[in-house]
Design a protein around this motif. Structure first.
Motif, PDB file in Angstrom:
ATOM      1  N   ALA A 204      65.214   6.228  66.091  1.00 36.20           N
ATOM      2  CA  ALA A 204      64.844   5.403  67.297  1.00 36.20           C
ATOM      3  C   ALA A 204      62.999   5.420  66.879  1.00 36.20           C
ATOM      4  N   TYR A 205      62.031   4.182  66.410  1.00 39.39           N
ATOM      5  CA  TYR A 205      61.139   4.672  66.008  1.00 39.39           C
ATOM      6  C   TYR A 205      59.850   3.034  66.559  1.00 39.39           C
ATOM      7  N   HIS A 206      58.445   3.485  66.606  1.00 40.55           N
ATOM      8  CA  HIS A 206      57.666   2.399  66.849  1.00 40.55           C
ATOM      9  C   HIS A 206      57.090   2.197  66.208  1.00 40.55           C
ATOM     10  N   ARG A 207      56.107   0.699  66.155  1.00 40.47           N
ATOM     11  CA  ARG A 207      55.526   0.332  64.766  1.00 40.47           C
ATOM     12  C   ARG A 207      56.646   0.562  63.676  1.00 40.47           C
ATOM     13  N   GLY A 208      56.442   0.545  62.163  1.00 37.18           N
ATOM     14  CA  GLY A 208      57.166   0.139  61.353  1.00 37.18           C
ATOM     15  C   GLY A 208      57.897   1.448  60.913  1.00 37.18           C
ATOM     16  N   GLY A 209      58.174   2.484  61.556  1.00 35.68           N
ATOM     17  CA  GLY A 209      58.677   3.937  61.591  1.00 35.68           C
ATOM     18  C   GLY A 209      58.103   4.445  60.044  1.00 35.68           C
ATOM     19  N   GLU A 210      57.194   3.551  59.513  1.00 35.27           N
ATOM     20  CA  GLU A 210      56.598   4.358  58.221  1.00 35.27           C
ATOM     21  C   GLU A 210      56.256   5.577  58.147  1.00 35.27           C
ATOM     22  N   THR A 211      55.884   6.743  58.902  1.00 34.69           N
ATOM     23  CA  THR A 211      55.653   7.658  59.470  1.00 34.69           C
ATOM     24  C   THR A 211      56.046   8.800  60.779  1.00 34.69           C
TER      25      THR A 211
ATOM     26  N   ALA B  79      62.664  14.815  71.613  1.00 32.67           N
ATOM     27  CA  ALA B  79      61.849  13.930  71.337  1.00 32.67           C
ATOM     28  C   ALA B  79      60.881  13.846  70.133  1.00 32.67           C
ATOM     29  N   PRO B  80      59.819  13.444  69.694  1.00 33.59           N
ATOM     30  CA  PRO B  80      59.073  14.134  69.429  1.00 33.59           C
ATOM     31  C   PRO B  80      58.688  14.854  69.139  1.00 33.59           C
ATOM     32  N   ALA B  81      58.220  14.804  70.115  1.00 38.47           N
ATOM     33  CA  ALA B  81      57.314  17.312  69.931  1.00 38.47           C
ATOM     34  C   ALA B  81      58.306  18.369  69.971  1.00 38.47           C
ATOM     35  N   THR B  82      59.723  17.990  70.031  1.00 36.38           N
ATOM     36  CA  THR B  82      60.591  18.713  69.178  1.00 36.38           C
ATOM     37  C   THR B  82      59.796  19.612  67.735  1.00 36.38           C
ATOM     38  N   GLY B  83      59.481  18.604  66.805  1.00 39.62           N
ATOM     39  CA  GLY B  83      59.658  18.512  65.366  1.00 39.62           C
ATOM     40  C   GLY B  83      60.809  18.367  64.805  1.00 39.62           C
ATOM     41  N   ILE B  84      62.167  17.452  65.331  1.00 35.90           N
ATOM     42  CA  ILE B  84      62.557  16.904  64.433  1.00 35.90           C
ATOM     43  C   ILE B  84      62.215  16.180  63.863  1.00 35.90           C
ATOM     44  N   ALA B  85      61.427  14.781  63.783  1.00 36.51           N
ATOM     45  CA  ALA B  85      61.080  14.653  62.263  1.00 36.51           C
ATOM     46  C   ALA B  85      61.166  14.620  61.224  1.00 36.51           C
ATOM     47  N   GLY B  86      60.279  15.889  61.190  1.00 35.50           N
ATOM     48  CA  GLY B  86      59.706  16.779  60.162  1.00 35.50           C
ATOM     49  C   GLY B  86      60.848  17.414  59.961  1.00 35.50           C
ATOM     50  N   ARG B  87      62.104  17.686  60.069  1.00 40.70           N
ATOM     51  CA  ARG B  87      63.274  18.653  60.477  1.00 40.70           C
ATOM     52  C   ARG B  87      64.158  17.811  59.265  1.00 40.70           C
ATOM     53  N   VAL B  88      64.157  16.216  59.823  1.00 40.00           N
ATOM     54  CA  VAL B  88      65.129  15.109  58.940  1.00 40.00           C
ATOM     55  C   VAL B  88      63.976  14.568  57.985  1.00 40.00           C
ATOM     56  N   HIS B  89      62.840  14.644  57.903  1.00 40.86           N
ATOM     57  CA  HIS B  89      62.237  13.569  57.174  1.00 40.86           C
ATOM     58  C   HIS B  89      61.892  14.504  56.008  1.00 40.86           C
ATOM     59  N   PHE B  90      61.474  15.482  56.263  1.00 41.25           N
ATOM     60  CA  PHE B  90      60.278  16.551  54.865  1.00 41.25           C
ATOM     61  C   PHE B  90      61.455  17.496  55.069  1.00 41.25           C
ATOM     62  N   GLU B  91      62.006  18.438  55.695  1.00 42.86           N
ATOM     63  CA  GLU B  91      62.255  20.105  55.329  1.00 42.86           C
ATOM     64  C   GLU B  91      64.269  18.902  54.884  1.00 42.86           C
ATOM     65  N   ARG B  92      64.291  19.578  53.560  1.00 44.52           N
ATOM     66  CA  ARG B  92      66.397  20.014  53.704  1.00 44.52           C
ATOM     67  C   ARG B  92      66.311  18.086  53.083  1.00 44.52           C
ATOM     68  N   GLN B  93      65.191  17.497  52.270  1.00 44.83           N
ATOM     69  CA  GLN B  93      65.381  16.829  51.304  1.00 44.83           C
ATOM     70  C   GLN B  93      66.602  16.320  51.364  1.00 44.83           C
TER      71      GLN B  93
ATOM     72  N   VAL C 134      71.521   9.099  57.936  1.00 43.75           N
ATOM     73  CA  VAL C 134      70.642   8.732  58.812  1.00 43.75           C
ATOM     74  C   VAL C 134      69.995   7.262  58.636  1.00 43.75           C
ATOM     75  N   TYR C 135      70.046   6.754  59.961  1.00 45.10           N
ATOM     76  CA  TYR C 135      69.907   5.673  60.120  1.00 45.10           C
ATOM     77  C   TYR C 135      68.694   5.401  61.302  1.00 45.10           C
ATOM     78  N   TRP C 136      68.068   3.632  61.391  1.00 42.09           N
ATOM     79  CA  TRP C 136      66.928   3.498  61.919  1.00 42.09           C
ATOM     80  C   TRP C 136      66.839   2.749  62.752  1.00 42.09           C
TER      81      TRP C 136
ATOM     82  N   GLU D 296      62.687   9.079  52.261  1.00 46.82           N
ATOM     83  CA  GLU D 296      61.988   8.919  50.923  1.00 46.82           C
ATOM     84  C   GLU D 296      62.899   7.058  50.603  1.00 46.82           C
ATOM     85  N   GLN D 297      64.129   7.177  50.847  1.00 46.14           N
ATOM     86  CA  GLN D 297      64.395   5.531  50.482  1.00 46.14           C
ATOM     87  C   GLN D 297      63.855   4.532  50.980  1.00 46.14           C
ATOM     88  N   ARG D 298      63.421   4.995  52.262  1.00 41.80           N
ATOM     89  CA  ARG D 298      62.765   3.394  53.008  1.00 41.80           C
ATOM     90  C   ARG D 298      61.409   3.439  52.572  1.00 41.80           C
TER      91      ARG D 298
END
Length: 160
Positions: free
Chosen positions: A37-44, A63-77, A86-88, A138-140
């Motif tokens: 779930a994202y705010h603005r455009g979900g671009e970052t 919550a974002p403070a758990t670092g989950i964004a990095g685990r999904v976005h950048f780790e294990r791409q 992964v859905y938005w 990455e696809q997004r």
């Protein structure tokens, strides 16, 4: 000791840690769906409002403070690219189900940093969310780049 739990990968398991203490472990093979779930455009990753991971029997809120964004976005791409799960969803159109809001109060409470609830308690609420995907970050990103191009898409070589 840090109060906010953090996420980390250990082998093929997603861990939830508080300091050195393991609070929870989710085998990657158990993850059916990740909803960001994202705010603005979900671009970052900074646009993340919260993430919900669905397993066969449970829903996990991060919550974002758990670092989950990095685990999904950048780790294990490659893992996320191979598993289209992964859905938005715009956070403004995806209110958290009551069991995931934490505590009872007349006033809005802070988002719980991490919460695990039975999937059956939140499925009907999540089904009403206008979910987009499946699509890795990455696809997004590449889809956004293509949409923002000033020139129309090139015609295939044989069509000229």
């Amino acid at each position: 000791m840090r109060d906010t739990p953090l996420t980390a990968w250990q082998g093929m398991d997603l861990l939830v840690l508080r300091g050195d203490e393991e609070l929870d472990r989710v085998p990657s093979t158990d993850i059916d769906r990740v909803i960001l779930a994202y705010h603005r455009g979900g671009e970052t990753p900074g646009d993340l409002a919260y993430a919900v991971l669905l397993t066969a029997g449970e829903a996990l809120l991060f919550a974002p403070a758990t670092g989950i964004a990095g685990r999904v976005h950048f780790e294990r791409q490659s893992f996320w690219s191979d598993r289209p799960c992964v859905y938005w969803v715009p956070a403004a159109r995806a209110p958290l189900p009551r069991p995931m809001r934490g505590g009872w109060s007349l006033f809005p409470r802070r988002l719980p940093a991490y919460l695990r609830v039975p999937r059956s308690e939140v499925e009907s609420d999540i089904a009403r969310w206008p979910i987009e995907g499946p699509q890795s970050w990455e696809q997004r990103k590449w889809e956004r780049i293509v949409r923002s191009r000033l020139l129309p898409p090139a015609e295939p070589a044989g069509k000229r």
